[in-house]
Each structure stands twice: as C-alpha cells, then as structure tokens.
Enzyme design. Structure first.
Site, short mmCIF file in Angstrom:
data_model
loop_
_atom_site.label_atom_id
_atom_site.label_comp_id
_atom_site.label_asym_id
_atom_site.label_seq_id
_atom_site.Cartn_x
_atom_site.Cartn_y
_atom_site.Cartn_z
CB ALA A 103 -1.09 -0.54 1.22
CB SER A 104 0.74 4.31 1.83
OG SER A 104 -0.48 5.03 1.51
N GLY A 105 3.30 2.34 1.78
CA GLY A 105 4.92 2.31 1.96
C GLY A 105 5.63 2.28 0.86
#
Length: 326
Positions: free
Chosen positions: A53-55
């Site tokens: 995801a936003s990683g």
C-alpha cells in the site's frame, strides 16, 4: 523482544504475513505465518511478496529526488508547469516540494480524513487503472483544502500527481522510473509492480477484514499500482532497500528524503519527503494500510536495525508492529 513473544502475538491475533528483524543485514529473526492463498491453502513463506500500500510512497519520493539530482526537475517546479490544462483545481503555486511533504493542500481523490471503511469500493473501475495517466479522471474535480505550504495533510492524490510530474519531466513511465532509479540500485530483485488480477505464485493474495468470508481485494485497488502505493515486496528486499538508501546508492544524499520537514503530532511522528520519521530518534519509517494489506518497516541508521512486518490482511500488521516498537 523474545522470539517466543512474537510467535505468541502472531498466534493470538491470527496474523498472516512475515516478521523480519535484522542488524546491518544479518538476520536476527525471520518468520512467516498464515496463508498466502486461503482457497488453495498455500502458506506464506519468508520470501512471499506482499502488497505494501502506501509503503511505496517512499519509492515514489526517491524516484522524484533522483530526477531532481539529475536536473530533470526541481523541488520548486510547479505542478502546473507540467500539468498544462490538466487538473485545473490544483493551485498554480503548488510545487514538487509541497507534494513530497503533504503540504500541497490539493483535494484528495482518496481522502483519509473522510468517513469510509477499508472494505468500501472507492475507486470505480479498478481494471482501468493500469497507468498513471489513467488516474486523471479520479484526481480531477477535488477543490483545494488549504493554501500550499500552510499545513500538513496526508494526501494520496498528491503522490499520484508526483508520479505524473515525474513521467512528464523525464519522458519515462512511472513504473520504469522506480525500477531503474530505486529497485535496481537497491538490489530489490523480488520487488515489482504486479497486476492484482494475475499475481504470480510467490505473491500473497490480499484479504478483506470480513468475518467468515475469504474475499480478496482485487476489486478494491487499482489493478496496477502507481505513485501513491501498492507495489509488492519481500522482507529481505526491504532490508536491502534501507541499507542501499543510507549508503547513498539510490540518491547520493539520502538525508534529502529522511530529514524532518514537518512535525505531525497527531500521528506521534515527523515527516520528511515520502518518509515518516520517529518523533525523537533518527529512525525512518514506511507504513501502508489498505484493503487486504498492512505494512510497517523501520530502519535506525544508528544501530543498523531494520524491523519489518508485512501482512495480507488490513489489520494484520499492527499488533506486531506495536510490540516491536516500529
């Protein structure tokens, strides 16, 4: 933290994913739990690839910073100078720096301050989102929330805009930019942009937090990730990433990414450019949360310790991440 305690938390929470701890590249703990595919009972392994995801916003930031390093774009470049007539509600004074630090004030197509559930269908036709340019209709029509530079407000759309600007400034596609400017120099051979509808055998299926239902996230996320998150990676690749970053192998001045730019007291952290930062130490952190994915990885350059938790469920990573003080 004793390894038996990690196993206990994993068992008590039904954790599905991988936990990894290493010091200067030497693995101190690496363990997989749960299933990568529930239908066929395929177990996770320490080499399983997970969506983060936003990683992967940190990867987007580094791709942009490498373009800055090469003189293809500057931190003061305005979004408007590359967007032309696209996305007219983005203010003329919004710059690359504003977008990197979540201070642009632009309206967000996926506003995390809104009232929604991670199981909601938020992006429409997921199968159409295979390129960064395909996001333009989703990004359009959202009024600005505040003047550029006024304050911090986490903005997913801002990192898609960054991907667009990087493409237009360099003439290369976003996915190739990240592969060539981040993944390759970091030696991240197991990390890539995977289509959600054709995951390879070594990638975990992401599952929604629905009691008694094994439903995947295939209709909840873009079919192919872009600037705001969703790349697939492994625990070993995250360790390689942190070492390469601080060794100056991705950008020559890593402090440009991980020096604090904003205090974010509501999160108990600070923010650099694409990276969360510990409130009081030098540790840098990447975090991701979405339908069928949760992820947290931190690196302390002083001790050389990397801690990573990857999960193929939305809530899975958090109990272990808290216990490991990531």
């Amino acid at each position: 933290m004793p390894h038996a305690d990690i196993d206990k938390i994993a068992e008590e929470t039904g954790f599905s994913g991988v936990v990894s701890i290493d010091r200067a590249g030497q693995v101190e703990f690496a363990q997989a739990y749960g299933l990568a595919n529930r239908t066929y009972r395929v177990p996770n392994t320490v080499g399983t690839r997970f969506g983060i995801a936003s990683g992967s916003k940190g990867f987007t930031a580094l791709a942009v910073l490498s373009l800055v390093q090469d003189g293809l774009i500057t931190l003061d470049t305005t979004a408007r100078s590359l967007l032309g007539d696209d996305l007219p509600l983005i203010a003329d004074d919004v710059t690359v720096e504003h977008l990197l630090t979540h201070t642009s004030g632009i309206g967000d197509y996926l506003d995390e301050e809104g009232d929604f559930s991670v199981t909601d269908y938020l992006i429409g036709a997921a199968h159409e989102l295979t390129t960064t340019e395909a996001f333009l209709p989703l990004l359009d029509g959202h009024p600005a929330k505040f003047r550029a530079g006024e304050r911090f407000a986490y903005c997913n759309g801002g990192f898609v805009v960054l991907a667009l600007l990087a493409e237009r400034a360099s003439g290369a596609g976003y996915h190739d930019l990240v592969r060539e400017r981040v993944l390759r120099p970091a030696g991240m051979t197991g990390t890539d942009f995977l289509r959600s509808d054709e995951l390879p055998a070594d990638a975990a299926v992401g599952y929604l937090p629905l009691e008694g239902v094994d439903r995947s996230n295939v209709f909840h996320l873009p079919v192919l990730a872009t600037g705001d998150g969703g790349i697939h990676t492994t625990a070993a690749d995250m360790s390689a990433f942190w070492r390469a970053l601080y060794a100056g192998q991705i950008v020559t001045s890593p402090e440009e990414a991980v020096r604090p730019r904003r205090d974010v007291p509501e999160e108990g952290m600070r923010y650099g450019r694409g990276f969360w930062l510990h409130a009081s130490s030098d540790a840098a952190i990447l975090v991701g949360y979405d339908a069928g994915a949760s992820f947290k990885s931190s690196h302390d350059p002083g001790t050389g310790v990397t801690r990573t938790v990857l999960s193929n469920t939305s809530p899975g990573a958090w109990p272990l991440a808290r216990a490991l003080e990531i």
